[in-house]
Scaffold this active site. Structure first.
Site, mmCIF file in Angstrom:
data_model
loop_
_atom_site.group_PDB
_atom_site.id
_atom_site.type_symbol
_atom_site.label_atom_id
_atom_site.label_comp_id
_atom_site.label_asym_id
_atom_site.label_seq_id
_atom_site.Cartn_x
_atom_site.Cartn_y
_atom_site.Cartn_z
ATOM 1 N N LYS A 179 -3.996 -8.582 -7.110
ATOM 2 C CA LYS A 179 -2.763 -9.372 -6.948
ATOM 3 C C LYS A 179 -2.955 -10.639 -6.112
ATOM 4 C CE LYS A 179 0.771 -5.793 -7.567
ATOM 5 N NZ LYS A 179 2.006 -5.212 -7.003
ATOM 6 N N ASP A 206 7.750 -8.329 -8.487
ATOM 7 C CA ASP A 206 8.116 -7.211 -7.611
ATOM 8 C C ASP A 206 9.341 -7.594 -6.770
ATOM 9 O OD1 ASP A 206 6.071 -5.431 -8.332
ATOM 10 O OD2 ASP A 206 4.670 -6.272 -6.869
HETATM 11 P P1 NAP Z 1 -0.595 -1.359 0.993
HETATM 12 O O1 NAP Z 1 -0.855 -2.812 0.745
HETATM 13 O O2 NAP Z 1 -1.727 -0.412 1.163
HETATM 14 O O3 NAP Z 1 0.344 -1.273 2.305
HETATM 15 C C1 NAP Z 1 0.756 -0.053 2.868
HETATM 16 C C2 NAP Z 1 1.461 -0.347 4.187
HETATM 17 O O4 NAP Z 1 1.967 0.884 4.713
HETATM 18 C C3 NAP Z 1 0.549 -0.944 5.268
HETATM 19 O O5 NAP Z 1 1.278 -1.884 6.009
HETATM 20 C C4 NAP Z 1 0.216 0.279 6.124
HETATM 21 O O6 NAP Z 1 -0.072 -0.052 7.457
HETATM 22 C C5 NAP Z 1 1.538 1.003 6.063
HETATM 23 N N1 NAP Z 1 1.462 2.431 6.382
HETATM 24 C C6 NAP Z 1 0.744 3.379 5.751
HETATM 25 N N2 NAP Z 1 0.979 4.580 6.324
HETATM 26 C C7 NAP Z 1 1.880 4.358 7.336
HETATM 27 C C8 NAP Z 1 2.520 5.186 8.295
HETATM 28 N N3 NAP Z 1 2.294 6.507 8.351
HETATM 29 N N4 NAP Z 1 3.375 4.617 9.170
HETATM 30 C C9 NAP Z 1 3.617 3.287 9.115
HETATM 31 N N5 NAP Z 1 3.050 2.435 8.236
HETATM 32 C C10 NAP Z 1 2.186 2.973 7.362
HETATM 33 O O7 NAP Z 1 0.292 -0.724 -0.175
HETATM 34 P P2 NAP Z 1 1.411 -1.479 -1.071
HETATM 35 O O8 NAP Z 1 0.792 -2.023 -2.289
HETATM 36 O O9 NAP Z 1 2.208 -2.366 -0.180
HETATM 37 O O10 NAP Z 1 2.286 -0.216 -1.553
HETATM 38 C C11 NAP Z 1 3.026 0.558 -0.625
HETATM 39 C C12 NAP Z 1 3.747 1.668 -1.388
HETATM 40 O O11 NAP Z 1 4.713 1.098 -2.277
HETATM 41 C C13 NAP Z 1 2.812 2.525 -2.268
HETATM 42 O O12 NAP Z 1 3.261 3.859 -2.231
HETATM 43 C C14 NAP Z 1 3.019 1.963 -3.657
HETATM 44 O O13 NAP Z 1 2.803 2.925 -4.673
HETATM 45 C C15 NAP Z 1 4.509 1.590 -3.595
HETATM 46 N N6 NAP Z 1 4.853 0.491 -4.522
HETATM 47 C C16 NAP Z 1 5.923 0.699 -5.348
HETATM 48 C C17 NAP Z 1 6.312 -0.314 -6.199
HETATM 49 C C18 NAP Z 1 7.495 -0.088 -7.107
HETATM 50 O O14 NAP Z 1 7.714 -0.901 -8.022
HETATM 51 N N7 NAP Z 1 8.256 0.947 -6.900
HETATM 52 C C19 NAP Z 1 5.635 -1.553 -6.211
HETATM 53 C C20 NAP Z 1 4.558 -1.720 -5.344
HETATM 54 C C21 NAP Z 1 4.181 -0.683 -4.499
HETATM 55 P P3 NAP Z 1 -1.568 -0.540 7.905
HETATM 56 O O15 NAP Z 1 -1.904 -1.732 7.049
HETATM 57 O O16 NAP Z 1 -1.410 -0.873 9.332
HETATM 58 O O17 NAP Z 1 -2.456 0.640 7.619
#
Ligand code: NAP
Length: 287
Positions: free
Chosen positions: A71, A108
């Site tokens: 992305k 998104d």
């Molecule tokens: P990402 O880039 O890996 O980011 C994850 C974020 O969550 C990071 O800021 C991480 O912090 C934080 N995190 C993880 N565990 C945590 C905890 N226990 N407490 C607090 N913060 C925590 O992932 P992403 O692409 O943003 O996706 C995040 C979620 O959204 C995933 O489950 C994905 O499947 C979902 N998603 C859904 C859609 C939809 O259309 N529904 C679209 C995109 C993503 P650190 O960086 O400090 O580790």
């Protein structure tokens, strides 16, 4: 669906892609709209991303979605970005223009707003508590600021991504108050109490991803809860909200409605958003 010599091709570039629900969702939507279009999942390794993107106009594709891990990496290979994609710094949809140039969009962000709108929730004037500061959280935060949110509280595990997001938001939106808060009860509990919208943009809630940084007992009737996680459909966060009759929804609607926005960008046709949601619900039930 018959693929003919005039079928327009769209698809998904990602690594991996075999789990993706987008081909079934889009192909059913093209069929429902009577469009001679097809959506294909392309497993594109990072080392092949530049060649794959360059091939889009050469092969006369209409465009593609882009997912993990491309992305952000795809941006240098595009000719222009929508204003929103440029602010967020991530592209999930490429459109091949009539002259063969490539425009990057982020659907998104409007997909998130459309998912809330579907529940009768406008982001205008809201106070958001946003858990996570990764790619998805960036789209949520920028859309909230674009739509007039009053305040956004950000937190993530390490803190660096939340700080960078807060600084990027402040550079674009002077009227939206943005705070980074530590993952500590003393900061999170009052932020939850003051929030009107709680968004989980962490993977917590999926199997094996640890515990929420907030206590689910802090949920209150003045909140709308949106969980970007949609597998499982009822995460502990959604279950806790439902148990207390707090309005909520999971990320399946955002997934469908970001796809609907991509569909409109490629085809110029009105996307069948509700039937795209119904397709995903059916696919999730049968998994
Ligand atoms: P990402 O880039 O890996 O980011 C994850 C974020 O969550 C990071 O800021 C991480 O912090 C934080 N995190 C993880 N565990 C945590 C905890 N226990 N407490 C607090 N913060 C925590 O992932 P992403 O692409 O943003 O996706 C995040 C979620 O959204 C995933 O489950 C994905 O499947 C979902 N998603 C859904 C859609 C939809 O259309 N529904 C679209 C995109 C993503 P650190 O960086 O400090 O580790």
């Amino acid at each position: 669906m018959a693929i003919t010599s005039t079928t327009r091709i769209t698809g998904l570039f990602g690594d991996p892609v075999s789990h993706s629900l987008s081909p079934l969702m889009h192909n059913r939507a093209f069929g429902a709209c009577g469009l001679d279009w097809v959506y294909v999942a392309f497993h594109v390794l990072p080392a092949h991303l530049a060649a794959a993107v360059r091939a889009l106009p050469a092969l006369n594709l209409a465009g593609v979605n882009v997912t993990i891990p491309h992305k952000e990496a795809v941006i240098p290979y595009l000719d222009s970005l929508s204003h929103t994609a440029a602010m967020i710094g991530a592209v999930n949809t490429i459109r091949v223009e009539a002259d063969g140039s490539l425009t990057g969009h982020n659907t998104d962000a409007p997909g998130f707003a459309a998912a809330l709108d579907r529940q009768g929730v406008s982001l205008d004037g809201q106070r958001l508590l946003l858990l996570g500061a990764g790619g998805a959280a960036r789209a949520v935060a920028f859309q909230a600021a674009i739509d007039g949110a009053e305040e956004i509280c950000l937190c993530d595990q390490v803190g660096e991504r939340a700080a960078a997001l807060a600084s990027d938001l402040a550079g674009h939106f002077a009227s939206c108050r943005v705070h980074c808060i530590p993952l500590e009860r003393a900061a999170l509990e009052p932020a939850a109490a003051a929030a009107t919208v709680l968004v989980n943009a962490t993977p917590v809630g999926m199997a094996g991803h640890g515990d929420y940084p907030i206590d689910l007992a802090w949920l209150h009737p003045g909140l709308f809860v949106y969980d970007l996680v949609y597998n499982p459909a009822s995460t502990p966060l959604i279950a806790a909200a439902r148990a207390r009759a707090i309005r909520c929804d999971n990320g399946l609607t955002m997934l469908a409605l970001q796809g609907a926005t991509s569909f409109a960008l490629w085809t110029g046709a009105a996307p069948p958003g509700e039937s795209m949601i119904a397709t995903l619900e059916e696919l999730m039930r049968n998994r």
